[in-house]
Design a protein around this motif. Sequence first.
Motif, mmCIF file in Angstrom:
data_model
loop_
_atom_site.group_PDB
_atom_site.id
_atom_site.type_symbol
_atom_site.label_atom_id
_atom_site.label_comp_id
_atom_site.label_asym_id
_atom_site.label_seq_id
_atom_site.Cartn_x
_atom_site.Cartn_y
_atom_site.Cartn_z
ATOM 1 N N SER A 1 0.695 -1.195 0.008
ATOM 2 C CA SER A 1 0.120 -0.091 -0.140
ATOM 3 C C SER A 1 0.765 1.312 -0.027
ATOM 4 O O SER A 1 0.274 2.369 -0.521
ATOM 5 C CB SER A 1 -1.083 0.030 1.118
ATOM 6 O OG SER A 1 -0.620 -0.521 2.163
ATOM 7 N N VAL B 1 -1.825 3.555 -2.386
ATOM 8 C CA VAL B 1 -3.543 3.425 -2.206
ATOM 9 C C VAL B 1 -3.657 4.271 -1.165
ATOM 10 O O VAL B 1 -3.095 4.078 -0.007
ATOM 11 C CB VAL B 1 -3.700 1.797 -1.831
ATOM 12 C CG1 VAL B 1 -5.091 1.689 -1.522
ATOM 13 C CG2 VAL B 1 -3.043 1.143 -2.787
ATOM 14 N N LYS B 2 -4.574 5.160 -1.386
ATOM 15 C CA LYS B 2 -4.841 6.127 -0.433
ATOM 16 C C LYS B 2 -5.864 5.687 0.653
ATOM 17 O O LYS B 2 -5.381 5.801 1.985
ATOM 18 C CB LYS B 2 -5.586 7.406 -1.061
ATOM 19 C CG LYS B 2 -4.532 8.563 -1.417
ATOM 20 C CD LYS B 2 -5.230 9.393 -2.153
ATOM 21 C CE LYS B 2 -4.494 9.944 -3.457
ATOM 22 N NZ LYS B 2 -4.989 9.071 -4.843
ATOM 23 N N SER B 3 -6.790 5.177 0.623
ATOM 24 C CA SER B 3 -7.749 4.692 1.656
ATOM 25 C C SER B 3 -7.864 3.184 1.497
ATOM 26 O O SER B 3 -8.235 2.547 0.517
ATOM 27 C CB SER B 3 -9.231 5.062 1.279
ATOM 28 O OG SER B 3 -10.126 4.354 1.907
ATOM 29 N N LEU B 4 -7.502 2.693 2.660
ATOM 30 C CA LEU B 4 -7.955 1.047 2.681
ATOM 31 C C LEU B 4 -8.874 0.979 3.925
ATOM 32 O O LEU B 4 -8.726 0.261 4.783
ATOM 33 C CB LEU B 4 -6.581 0.386 3.317
ATOM 34 C CG LEU B 4 -5.609 0.229 2.116
ATOM 35 C CD1 LEU B 4 -4.376 -0.654 2.335
ATOM 36 C CD2 LEU B 4 -6.276 -0.496 0.854
ATOM 37 N N ASP B 5 -9.763 1.948 3.795
ATOM 38 C CA ASP B 5 -10.859 1.909 4.903
ATOM 39 C C ASP B 5 -11.613 0.670 4.769
ATOM 40 O O ASP B 5 -12.327 0.646 3.430
ATOM 41 C CB ASP B 5 -11.540 3.179 4.878
ATOM 42 C CG ASP B 5 -12.140 3.369 6.201
ATOM 43 O OD1 ASP B 5 -13.252 2.597 6.568
ATOM 44 O OD2 ASP B 5 -11.929 4.438 6.824
ATOM 45 N N ALA C 1 -5.791 -4.640 -1.873
ATOM 46 C CA ALA C 1 -5.321 -4.659 -0.704
ATOM 47 C C ALA C 1 -6.351 -5.251 0.347
ATOM 48 O O ALA C 1 -5.654 -5.917 1.245
ATOM 49 C CB ALA C 1 -5.095 -2.909 -0.396
ATOM 50 N N LEU D 1 -10.524 3.682 9.665
ATOM 51 C CA LEU D 1 -10.551 2.033 9.718
ATOM 52 C C LEU D 1 -9.696 1.603 8.680
ATOM 53 O O LEU D 1 -10.100 0.536 8.125
ATOM 54 C CB LEU D 1 -11.938 1.794 9.409
ATOM 55 C CG LEU D 1 -12.841 2.235 10.640
ATOM 56 C CD1 LEU D 1 -14.217 1.565 10.174
ATOM 57 C CD2 LEU D 1 -12.442 1.504 11.703
ATOM 58 N N ASP D 2 -8.467 2.135 8.614
ATOM 59 C CA ASP D 2 -7.580 1.739 7.579
ATOM 60 C C ASP D 2 -6.871 0.311 7.949
ATOM 61 O O ASP D 2 -6.381 0.224 9.318
ATOM 62 C CB ASP D 2 -6.450 2.796 7.751
ATOM 63 C CG ASP D 2 -5.614 2.472 6.327
ATOM 64 O OD1 ASP D 2 -4.991 1.399 5.967
ATOM 65 O OD2 ASP D 2 -5.783 3.433 5.397
#
Lengths: 673, 673
Positions: free
Chosen positions: A479, A484-488, A585, B487-488
Amino acid sequence: MPIASTAYLFPAAGLLGIVFTVYLVRITLSKDAGTPEIARFSAVIQKGAMTFLRREYRIMAVVAVFFAILLLVVLDVYIMFTFIVGVVTSVLAGYVGTNIATRANGRTAFAARKGAGHALDVAFSGGAVLGMTVVSLGILGISTVYLTFSLLRVVPNPLTVMTGYSMGASFAAIFARIGGGIFTKAADIGADMVGKVEVGMPEDDPRNPAVIADLVGDNVGDVAGMGADTYQSYVDTTIAALILGGSATTVLGARLGQKGIYFPLCVLVIGLLGCVVGVVAVKVLAQSEKVGPETVLRLGMVISAVVALLGTLLLSRLYLHDLRAFYATASGLVAGVAIGLITEHFTSGRPVDVIAASCESGAATTIIAGLSVGMRSAALPMLILGLSMIFSHRAWGIYGISLSGVGLLSILGITLSMDAYGPIADNAGGIAEMTRQHPRIRRITDRLDAAGNTTAAIAKAFAVSATAAAALSLLTAYSEVAMVKSLDIRDPRVMAGMLLGGALPALFSSMTLSAVGHAAELMVTEVRRQFKEIAGLLEGRAAPDYQRCIDIAARSALGQLVLPCLVAVASPFAIVFTLGREALAGFIAGNIVSGIFLAIFMANAGGAWDNAKKRIEAGAHGGKGSLAHLASVVGDTVGDPLKDTAGPTLNILVELVAAVSLAFVPLFLRLIP
Amino acid sequence: MPIASTAYLFPAAGLLGIVFTVYLVRITLSKDAGTPEIARFSAVIQKGAMTFLRREYRIMAVVAVFFAILLLVVLDVYIMFTFIVGVVTSVLAGYVGTNIATRANGRTAFAARKGAGHALDVAFSGGAVLGMTVVSLGILGISTVYLTFSLLRVVPNPLTVMTGYSMGASFAAIFARIGGGIFTKAADIGADMVGKVEVGMPEDDPRNPAVIADLVGDNVGDVAGMGADTYQSYVDTTIAALILGGSATTVLGARLGQKGIYFPLCVLVIGLLGCVVGVVAVKVLAQSEKVGPETVLRLGMVISAVVALLGTLLLSRLYLHDLRAFYATASGLVAGVAIGLITEHFTSGRPVDVIAASCESGAATTIIAGLSVGMRSAALPMLILGLSMIFSHRAWGIYGISLSGVGLLSILGITLSMDAYGPIADNAGGIAEMTRQHPRIRRITDRLDAAGNTTAAIAKAFAVSATAAAALSLLTAYSEVAMVKSLDIRDPRVMAGMLLGGALPALFSSMTLSAVGHAAELMVTEVRRQFKEIAGLLEGRAAPDYQRCIDIAARSALGQLVLPCLVAVASPFAIVFTLGREALAGFIAGNIVSGIFLAIFMANAGGAWDNAKKRIEAGAHGGKGSLAHLASVVGDTVGDPLKDTAGPTLNILVELVAAVSLAFVPLFLRLIP
């Protein structure tokens, strides 16, 4: 970045490790190969194992060439090069380790005449060849490739091409694990179901046509397969730590620069040193014959761990001037040891008694009890992994997480030696049985074999923990690199990726289990045929056709090898090109969660069933021949492919998916906006 | 916000649904209760089921009172109130449904004299009482509570107190599912292992002491348990949609206001209408006897789905003037149907043949084949769930995801009716056997039972899909309300939470499986005792002590009920107070990924083993009494607690954890900075 002159010490340390390995090889081969009969059986096993490995490597080479060309076309020639280095070093480690292990088996059986200590010494030296080859080649390979690219300056950042190495190691590992796993269980089930259950022969009876295939399987599965498996963990974790160490500006506050890259390598060198000390200690303790084999092996591990811990402590103070590095590294090592102890409890403690008791009410309750124990046994290790992750992250951010993995793997040399020692002792017992040695010999090898089962359980737990650390490090590295900005997890792409990633290990296990079932069926048919068609076989007047059984196991393993490997390699592409980089991800994360759970569950359920059977065979709940014993055999047969094929393969799947994703980031960035 | 006068139509619709249910009750009870013998057996089953439920509810009430006091102390009186409403409505639905189901069984057996169509009509009407009660009470309860708090204005936002309702429904469900699940499998295994396997009696033989307990178990497990299970999904999904609809400013661009809250309720009302049409259609088609029972039931579902889809389309156009709502809602419904069809394939298609074939080589390969099929069967449904999530999110953000869940559950009335019909048909067969009816009668009930197995598989898949949608909606609502910023998955707290959440379903399944094993052991001992001690029982001259078996199943189920329930309720607190709010979100997510996987795996492996046994009993691979048959019985016995106890319980675990987390957010915000 210019290279510090001290950096050349890393490949030098790797080379010294190889020198030590050569010393171990010479020691092992200097032992007496035994009576002509022992030597003959040992040679048959060796020929079977090496022939299978060569055929397996040939198939792998074909796929690897295609994959290398793909790398050349869509990425660049340097990644292709490091990929090939990763594959070749992995193959080399597995080949050398198996070669020596299959020579050590007969020598161990013969050494048992001089006493248990001598036999332990020979078997352990043979196993240590694999352990030391893997870590020495790992340090040598990684540091050499890194230094070469730093000197050549053909790429702006030499770390980016290291991902190919990581991918190569995982690639080779999945072939070795699946191929070896199918071979070993097909032979095992064939030997047990017909020879032991239907015909009623004892274990390792020379009249059993599948008995040699079974012994060959131990080597190609538990030596070559395990070696490739842990080699990839070693390589993956280290390379992820290098990448994070080299770019960990944000988390660490200050850029570590070269020290961030050198520190993990230093830890590995210290670990290598610790393992050398540990191996020597085991050999000395074994020959003194003052304590039992379990204690000797465990002491060896403790000594290595203490040396590695002290060394890392000094290194953190004197080199980095920052104890956080020590905390992070130590947390991984401590977690690994703790998980090993928990595993030991579930596979040889009270839960095994519960399963053995449930055997009294039949096969169904045996299976339910084993499933229940396996599921429960996964909870605590996952808690420990989580806590170690939080702790190492508090100590030093994402770099700390990767350091905890490096710490865990720093003593791989000794844990892998303990693991590879198992099949050697097992083989020695088989050879002793087949050559009808004095029962005293068999008792010694049985004793060593039992010690090997315990240490194997610990080593397996280590391998799973290492996988978790490696895969998490790779995920973080992915990541970082993939931007990758958001891995929410509220992002539905991430969540969908997680659901799919959670399903992949199951799909994969389903494929490997089916493959084992199919191969075992062929083997059962062949063994039944030989008993029927070869006149005088049952009475011991005629010899069975061992070679045919080896061939069948090999052919069916190799025939079912490619599809699961392709699925594993292709899955990241399928996800990223349909659902995007964020989903990939999530896919890696879901794969970690469910892969780690399933790997622990399968390993421990299988181990517990195995030991429940052993307890009943030792006389509990009616002993051999009772209804409870029959039920326990069913449990063991179900558990075998879980713990030796499907489960261990998941380690590799989890890392392979992450490694492939990381390596192909440049392509993804180009193609997916 | 003032209440639109049209809002009163929601409780009115719920009341109308109840009126329709009362009509179904009257129809069912108006049928002939049959011969005195039939009526007597039916009454015994009913008494057993109702006694067990009352004892179960009493235990639950004690825990619920403590929990309500906790809510009063740490949260407020309103949440306590809605919690109680959630518990009471769930209990009511299960109680009414089971009461009628246990009266419909004998009536179905008697109606079979007039033909299959009549029997189908009676059984389905009985089952539809549960289906319609659940959805009517759901709509009535949710809308009444919401309107009451809107009118009273005691809290600023009436939606915040709805979380108590959701928690109450999940709380009641976990007790009902675990209690019923342990009871039913203990009785089933006891009846099978001793009566069928050891003594060699046919299914449902009146001389088998556990046979009535087995029939009672079908009702408390598959009627009361399933009702509470789906009631919580219905309630959880709807309440999550209301919360997201009421606050979904950010994602939707424009605030929907009341329409965001009313729309999901409107969809449920339309779905209720669709279900009424579907139920009537099934009754009409059944009596015409032109097509087989499977087709009749499936047609009923299709009709309900089409009505619901058309209604939602109209509603989106005319009320919201926005077709995105339709797309989101429809995607859930389509996904549910697709997953149902996949489930049907794995539990009654080719994979079952593969398992049946593997029975020929013994119990071990049977188990391996079933595990392999179960694992494979989980992959595609998880892919579909992921895609439906992405699609509905593209359509309308997180609100869209919750709408897809509402869409899926809108036709719960009919799918649950189809599911509850199964145990009634099964019971009818048992009563026919015990009262020695003409074989023609038994053939008809067997036919209905087989149709029930297929529809039960579809309904179970629906329940799992609903759980996924509900839990995801709750997770999103939780992170909205708990103001969790990141919530990453790279956040180690989130990742550690995910690992732990991934382990919980396994730990929990281990507990329920052990509980079943323990209860089954007691039952086996008791049945063996009766066969030994009651003179003339085997020859049919003396009656067995049915009541004692019922008591043992009940007592052991109730004794092992509380611990797993407490673990489930306490786990979110343990996580949040040690690792924080972010970790809890990760915990919920990991729980979803591994819970959904395990639930599908267990349901399908169990279903496939069950049908493999049926195929062999129908004559395949040597038929009854062959070695393959013995192996298939082992497979079925292993699969039973997986598919009927451990698996379905996971649905509830996943939602309960999310619902408790959501409800206690105010406390977490106060205590954890």
